[in-house]
Design an enzyme around this catalytic site. Structure first.
Site, PDB file in Angstrom:
ATOM      1  CB  SER A   1      -0.898   0.016   1.242  1.00  0.00           C
ATOM      2  OG  SER A   1      -1.523   1.284   1.416  1.00  0.00           O
TER       3      SER A   1
ATOM      4  CE1 TYR B   1      -4.221  -2.590   5.345  1.00  0.00           C
ATOM      5  CE2 TYR B   1      -3.507  -0.359   4.814  1.00  0.00           C
ATOM      6  CZ  TYR B   1      -3.962  -1.602   4.413  1.00  0.00           C
ATOM      7  OH  TYR B   1      -4.155  -1.858   3.087  1.00  0.00           O
TER       8      TYR B   1
END
Length: 264
Positions: free
Chosen positions: A143, A156
């Protein structure tokens, strides 16, 4: 990947929806047989039936919760012993909503088990199996928060930074083994991961949200261009090269026998 004399089977995790399901569609269209892994058997079987009918390829489903050690071991063993598998799309993952202090230990453990442990174990199994055959492709879905952790929450963001670091290390370790290793760094992508984590993607500026089909198409285009790191929304590849150049400039001073003069 398209240069291989034979089109290998692709194992895709998190394949029942979102990014994984689109990878399944795109790789089926390229002629790959598929091994689809996710928790939802019903969704997997529906996707398998559709792809087989439309693309004339073989699709096997392997229902598994990769956050559970017994299920992870089962997929890991299959990947390690099945020589027909030549592509791993390491996509399964979860997100969390809220700050670290608002997150329970159980939520942290679940995210680490899926986003870090499962990704590592499957990448390792693929690296070993692909090294033995001298060909293969490993695609790890990270990401953009790996580069900009302030954009999202601590656990995350850290997990995706790990995936990027793992991928870059593997690229060096497997450079002479005939194996392609790609990290894909999507920005905000319209998938169910937001709903499952308690976020509403519709509350995000539409200019920041990419449709999942466009994201996967860009990632595969990057793979075809032999990119080691693909950021689908990055318009100028020179920006990434400048980032790497700046990082490399730190290299000579990262480890020395004495502290820098400014600390004395």
């Amino acid at each position: 990947m398209s240069d291989h004399p034979l089109t290998p089977t692709a194992l895709i995790t998190g394949a029942s929806s979102g990014i994984g399901a689109v990878y399944a569609e795109r790789l089926a269209a390229r002629g790959h047989d598929l091994l689809l892994v996710a928790r939802d058997r019903q969704r997997l079987e529906a996707l398998a039936s559709d792809l087989q009918a439309r693309h004339g390829i073989n699709v096997e489903v392997l229902p598994a919760d990769l956050g559970l050690p017994v299920d992870l071991a089962r997929v890991e063993q299959r990947l390690g012993r099945d020589g027909s598998i030549g592509v791993l799309v390491n996509n399964a993952g979860i997100a969390l909503h809220g700050t670290l202090v608002e997150t329970t230990p159980e939520q942290v453990d679940a995210l680490v088990a899926l986003n870090i442990v499962a990704v590592t174990r499957l990448a390792s199994a693929a690296a070993a199996q692909f090294s033995a055959t001298g060909r293969g492709t490993i695609i790890n879905i990270a990401s953009v928060v790996a580069l900009a952790p302030e954009m999202f929450n601590a656990v995350y963001s850290a997990s995706k930074a790990y995936v990027l670091s793992l991928t870059q290390t593997l690229q060096g370790e497997l450079r002479d083994k005939g194996i392609e290793v790609q990290a894909v760094l999507p920005g905000v992508t319209r998938t169910e991961i937001f709903e499952r984590s308690g976020l509403d993607v519709n509350q995000i500026d539409p200019q920041m949200v990419m449709e999942v089909g466009e994201m996967v198409d860009a990632a595969l285009s990057g793979l075809d261009q032999n990119e080691q790191v693909t950021i689908p929304s990055l318009s100028d590849a020179a920006d990434w090269q400048a980032y790497i150049k700046a990082r490399d400039a730190l290299g000579p001073n990262l480890s020395r026998s004495s502290p820098a003069a400014r600390y004395k």
